[in-house]
Design a protein around this motif. Structure first.
Motif, PDB file in Angstrom:
ATOM      1  N   ILE A  11       0.123  -1.025  -0.119  1.00  0.00           N
ATOM      2  CA  ILE A  11      -0.333  -0.061   0.012  1.00  0.00           C
ATOM      3  C   ILE A  11       1.168   1.275   0.010  1.00  0.00           C
ATOM      4  O   ILE A  11       1.810   0.996   1.269  1.00  0.00           O
ATOM      5  CB  ILE A  11      -0.480   0.399   1.013  1.00  0.00           C
ATOM      6  N   THR A  15      -2.151   4.111  -3.859  1.00  0.00           N
ATOM      7  CA  THR A  15      -3.466   3.285  -3.470  1.00  0.00           C
ATOM      8  C   THR A  15      -4.010   3.885  -2.688  1.00  0.00           C
ATOM      9  O   THR A  15      -5.486   3.924  -2.606  1.00  0.00           O
ATOM     10  CB  THR A  15      -2.441   2.170  -2.725  1.00  0.00           C
ATOM     11  N   ASN A  18      -6.226   6.693  -4.608  1.00  0.00           N
ATOM     12  CA  ASN A  18      -7.339   6.317  -5.734  1.00  0.00           C
ATOM     13  C   ASN A  18      -8.288   5.750  -4.762  1.00  0.00           C
ATOM     14  O   ASN A  18      -9.683   5.931  -5.120  1.00  0.00           O
ATOM     15  CB  ASN A  18      -6.453   4.742  -6.094  1.00  0.00           C
TER      16      ASN A  18
END
Length: 73
Positions: A11, A15, A18
């Motif tokens: 991660i 990420t 998003n």
């Protein structure tokens, strides 16, 4: 097998951004645009029309199309 955790793992900041943007887009579709209400209504109408059509077809055209499904009444 050895499990080691270093930092955030897979991660990264991209990420997380998003995930945040996806959450905001779903919330806006649900709350502001009422998108999911329209999709659910349209799906319910189409499913009802399909089931009614199959019932009418079984009653008047081919009563043996769905063996084991008998009308009770």
């Amino acid at each position: 097998m050895k499990f080691t955790r270093k930092g955030w793992g897979r991660i990264n900041l991209k990420t997380v951004i998003n995930i945040f943007l996806d959450t905001v887009s779903v919330a806006s579709r649900f709350g502001v645009l009422k998108y999911y209400t329209k999709v659910f209504r349209d799906t319910t109408i189409m499913l009802t029309a399909f089931v009614a059509g199959m019932y009418i077809y079984k009653q008047f055209v081919n009563p043996y199309i769905f063996p084991g499904i008998e009308s009770r009444g």
